[in-house]
Design a protein around this motif. Structure first.
Motif, PDB file in Angstrom:
ATOM      1  N   GLN A 154       8.221  50.179  28.831  1.00 16.68           N
ATOM      2  CA  GLN A 154       9.492  50.832  28.524  1.00 16.68           C
ATOM      3  C   GLN A 154       9.637  52.198  29.186  1.00 16.68           C
ATOM      4  N   THR A 155       8.657  52.606  29.984  1.00 15.33           N
ATOM      5  CA  THR A 155       8.703  53.925  30.595  1.00 15.33           C
ATOM      6  C   THR A 155       8.707  53.813  32.117  1.00 15.33           C
ATOM      7  N   ARG A 156       9.211  54.855  32.761  1.00 16.47           N
ATOM      8  CA  ARG A 156       9.263  54.862  34.227  1.00 16.47           C
ATOM      9  C   ARG A 156       7.872  54.672  34.819  1.00 16.47           C
ATOM     10  N   PHE A 157       6.896  55.354  34.252  1.00 17.61           N
ATOM     11  CA  PHE A 157       5.524  55.238  34.723  1.00 17.61           C
ATOM     12  C   PHE A 157       4.695  54.587  33.616  1.00 17.61           C
ATOM     13  N   PRO A 158       4.271  53.346  33.775  1.00 17.27           N
ATOM     14  CA  PRO A 158       3.422  52.722  32.769  1.00 17.27           C
ATOM     15  C   PRO A 158       2.176  53.553  32.477  1.00 17.27           C
ATOM     16  N   SER A 159       1.694  54.261  33.499  1.00 19.01           N
ATOM     17  CA  SER A 159       0.584  55.199  33.306  1.00 19.01           C
ATOM     18  C   SER A 159       0.626  56.233  34.423  1.00 19.01           C
ATOM     19  N   LEU A 160       0.002  57.370  34.182  1.00 20.58           N
ATOM     20  CA  LEU A 160      -0.170  58.401  35.196  1.00 20.58           C
ATOM     21  C   LEU A 160      -1.656  58.709  35.313  1.00 20.58           C
ATOM     22  N   THR A 161      -2.153  58.715  36.536  1.00 18.08           N
ATOM     23  CA  THR A 161      -3.547  59.043  36.795  1.00 18.08           C
ATOM     24  C   THR A 161      -3.586  60.305  37.642  1.00 18.08           C
ATOM     25  N   VAL A 162      -4.227  61.331  37.131  1.00 15.49           N
ATOM     26  CA  VAL A 162      -4.279  62.627  37.815  1.00 15.49           C
ATOM     27  C   VAL A 162      -5.741  62.959  38.117  1.00 15.49           C
ATOM     28  N   GLY A 163      -6.003  63.422  39.316  1.00 15.05           N
ATOM     29  CA  GLY A 163      -7.377  63.758  39.701  1.00 15.05           C
ATOM     30  C   GLY A 163      -7.409  64.248  41.124  1.00 15.05           C
ATOM     31  N   SER A 164      -8.552  64.094  41.779  1.00 14.26           N
ATOM     32  CA  SER A 164      -8.684  64.536  43.168  1.00 14.26           C
ATOM     33  C   SER A 164      -9.314  63.424  43.989  1.00 14.26           C
ATOM     34  N   GLU A 165      -9.153  63.510  45.289  1.00 11.95           N
ATOM     35  CA  GLU A 165      -9.772  62.519  46.171  1.00 11.95           C
ATOM     36  C   GLU A 165     -11.054  63.046  46.806  1.00 11.95           C
ATOM     37  N   GLY A 166     -11.531  64.188  46.325  1.00 15.49           N
ATOM     38  CA  GLY A 166     -12.812  64.707  46.772  1.00 15.49           C
ATOM     39  C   GLY A 166     -13.845  64.471  45.692  1.00 15.49           C
ATOM     40  N   GLY A 167     -15.102  64.537  46.051  1.00 16.46           N
ATOM     41  CA  GLY A 167     -16.135  64.386  45.027  1.00 16.46           C
ATOM     42  C   GLY A 167     -17.348  63.657  45.534  1.00 16.46           C
TER      43      GLY A 167
ATOM     44  N   PRO B 170      -4.411  74.318  33.922  1.00 15.89           N
ATOM     45  CA  PRO B 170      -3.433  74.521  32.842  1.00 15.89           C
ATOM     46  C   PRO B 170      -2.073  73.897  33.152  1.00 15.89           C
ATOM     47  N   LEU B 171      -1.652  73.973  34.408  1.00 14.46           N
ATOM     48  CA  LEU B 171      -0.359  73.419  34.791  1.00 14.46           C
ATOM     49  C   LEU B 171      -0.377  71.892  34.783  1.00 14.46           C
ATOM     50  N   LEU B 172      -1.487  71.308  35.182  1.00 11.53           N
ATOM     51  CA  LEU B 172      -1.603  69.848  35.116  1.00 11.53           C
ATOM     52  C   LEU B 172      -1.484  69.375  33.670  1.00 11.53           C
ATOM     53  N   TYR B 173      -2.143  70.083  32.759  1.00  6.81           N
ATOM     54  CA  TYR B 173      -2.037  69.739  31.338  1.00  6.81           C
ATOM     55  C   TYR B 173      -0.591  69.893  30.856  1.00  6.81           C
ATOM     56  N   GLU B 174       0.078  70.966  31.273  1.00  3.73           N
ATOM     57  CA  GLU B 174       1.462  71.185  30.859  1.00  3.73           C
ATOM     58  C   GLU B 174       2.367  70.061  31.358  1.00  3.73           C
ATOM     59  N   LEU B 175       2.177  69.628  32.593  1.00  7.06           N
ATOM     60  CA  LEU B 175       2.994  68.561  33.144  1.00  7.06           C
ATOM     61  C   LEU B 175       2.724  67.230  32.454  1.00  7.06           C
ATOM     62  N   ILE B 176       1.477  66.988  32.071  1.00  8.21           N
ATOM     63  CA  ILE B 176       1.171  65.768  31.317  1.00  8.21           C
ATOM     64  C   ILE B 176       1.862  65.817  29.954  1.00  8.21           C
TER      65      ILE B 176
ATOM     66  N   LEU C 202       2.726  65.840  41.040  1.00  4.46           N
ATOM     67  CA  LEU C 202       3.033  65.386  39.689  1.00  4.46           C
ATOM     68  C   LEU C 202       4.435  65.829  39.271  1.00  4.46           C
ATOM     69  N   PHE C 203       4.785  67.065  39.598  1.00  2.60           N
ATOM     70  CA  PHE C 203       6.123  67.584  39.308  1.00  2.60           C
ATOM     71  C   PHE C 203       7.190  66.725  39.987  1.00  2.60           C
ATOM     72  N   GLU C 204       6.984  66.396  41.256  1.00  2.00           N
ATOM     73  CA  GLU C 204       7.957  65.585  41.987  1.00  2.00           C
ATOM     74  C   GLU C 204       8.109  64.204  41.357  1.00  2.00           C
ATOM     75  N   ARG C 205       6.980  63.608  40.968  1.00  2.53           N
ATOM     76  CA  ARG C 205       7.045  62.291  40.332  1.00  2.53           C
ATOM     77  C   ARG C 205       7.899  62.341  39.063  1.00  2.53           C
TER      78      ARG C 205
END
Length: 429
Positions: free
Chosen positions: A142-155, A272-278, A180-183
């Motif tokens: 029922q939502t635009r994004f069934p899920s959101l995955t946030v992270g990095s491609e380094g590691g 902190p901003l990633l948490y706020e956007l989530i 994330l903001f754009e999405r």
């Protein structure tokens, strides 16, 4: 010659299907098409009171002596790493003894939300699907994004691996607050939406052709190739579901942006901003399922520590090194605590967004110094887990409780009708 044609056709199908599965961005949108005019939407507004789920994990665990209390129950001590959670103490539960009973060090951290090593998942019905995707398959419709995955491609293990689909595909992460903001808030111009609609139609047509081709030879292959075809059929069906979701939302306007688009800085300062956007994604009902991995891009230098995160984790019981680790781990817990406080400030009908959201915090690494994946740090907050207790469960022997039992319980609380998940032995009591 009559026998060679099916083999050539089969090889073409398998290569073509594999190529189609490489479509960018699709693996983060696993959901079926649905009629969004549900009773919930019609009577209470988008998402009000609906259960949500967020999982946060890091790559290298937490210092166990500074994390786990000694006293079980509501009177547990505020350890160094739990102290930042003081204000939310009554809204959470701390667990010890939960893990997946597996080995692999850095290369088993990805099992945190699944309980299954990727290379051992091939012949499992649900592969090494992680709990976020398991839930999103059911409640993300029922939502635009069934899920959101946030992270990095380094590691150290090749990018964010916190989230996996049932078909064994790693969900590529959204890598910073700008993306994330754009999405969440930036609506594409009409011309771009039209191009995306055409692309979706073309991709659907390609999938139809591939399915037709695969079906035409399915009766001509041997048992081994039948197994391969079955895997590809499953993968194609997954892609079809994601395309349906894209079509469904392509012309729907996004919520108004609450502030200007941020610039990416670094993971430490951006956390902190990633948490706020989530939090905003949950509040606007853009999604009800999200994950955040704090991985290889989390650089201690941005906290004034001149060492690599990985090298610090191999502290060799050096107190000075451990002190630096606790500094950066405390920062991570502080931002988690701020996220819980933020959710507690947002109204969600007759309750708060924290009341509606189960938030899992921890790691697939138990002891980074010795590369163990047992005795994992686990905190659950909100969403029915607000006990204010420290619970120590049986971690060995026939009475051992797998972490997957708790993950299954989370899925059931989200409304998923399932009797098992991963390596669960039952539901969590």
């Amino acid at each position: 010659m009559a026998m060679k044609t099916p083999k050539l056709r089969r090889r073409f199908v398998l290569q073509s299907v594999a190529g189609s599965l490489a479509l960018p961005g699709l693996s983060s949108l696993a959901a079926e098409s649905t009629d969004r005019r549900t009773p919930l939407m019609a009577t209470r507004g988008a998402g009000v009171g609906a259960p949500r789920f967020v999982a946060i994990g890091n790559l290298l665990g937490f210092q166990q002596k500074a994390f786990f209390p000694e006293t079980v129950g509501k009177e547990f001590e505020e350890t160094t790493l739990l102290k930042p959670l003081t204000d939310q103490r009554e809204h959470l539960t701390v667990y010890r003894g939960l893990d997946h009973g597996i080995k692999g060090g850095h290369f088993a951290v990805h099992t945190f939300l699944s309980g299954v090593l990727h290379h051992e998942s091939k012949h499992r019905a649900d592969g090494n699907v992680t709990i976020d995707q398991f839930i999103a398959d059911e409640v993300g419709k029922q939502t635009r994004f069934p899920s959101l995955t946030v992270g990095s491609e380094g590691g150290i293990h090749g990018g964010c691996q916190l989230s996996w689909t049932k078909s064994g595909i790693r969900v590529p992460p959204i890598t910073g607050p700008a993306e994330l903001f754009e999405r969440l808030f930036v609506t594409d111009p009409k011309t771009v939406r039209q191009e995306k609609a055409k692309a979706n139609t073309l991709q659907a047509s390609i999938l139809d052709s591939l399915l037709e081709e695969a079906n035409s030879i399915s009766s001509q292959v041997n048992r081994e190739d039948r197994s391969k075809l079955d895997e590809y059929f499953t993968s194609i069906r997954d892609v079809e579901k994601r395309l349906q979701t894209r079509r469904q939302w392509v012309d729907e306007p996004k919520p108004d942006a609450p502030f200007e688009k941020p610039a990416d800085r670094n993971t430490v300062e951006d956390l902190p901003l990633l948490y706020e956007l989530i939090a905003l994604a949950l509040q606007t009902d853009s999604t009800r399922v999200a994950t955040l991995e704090i991985g290889g891009s989390f650089l201690p230098q941005h906290l004034g520590i001149d060492n690599s995160y990985h090298s610090l984790s191999h502290h060799g019981n050096d107190e000075e090194v451990i002190s630096k680790l606790i500094t950066l781990e405390t920062y991570q817990v502080e931002q988690f605590a701020a996220f819980l406080s933020r959710l507690a400030q947002i109204e969600d009908g007759d309750q708060t967004l924290l009341d509606s959201t189960a938030v899992l915090f921890g790691s697939g690494m138990g002891n980074g110094n010795s590369h163990t994946n047992t005795d994992l740090p686990v905190v659950l907050a909100g969403g029915g887990y607000a006990t204010g207790e420290y619970k120590k469960v049986e971690s060995k022997g026939p009475g051992k409780i797998p972490l997957c039992n708790l993950l299954l319980h989370l899925a059931q609380r989200m409304g998923v009708s399932a009797e098992s998940f991963g390596t669960s032995s039952g539901t969590f009591a």
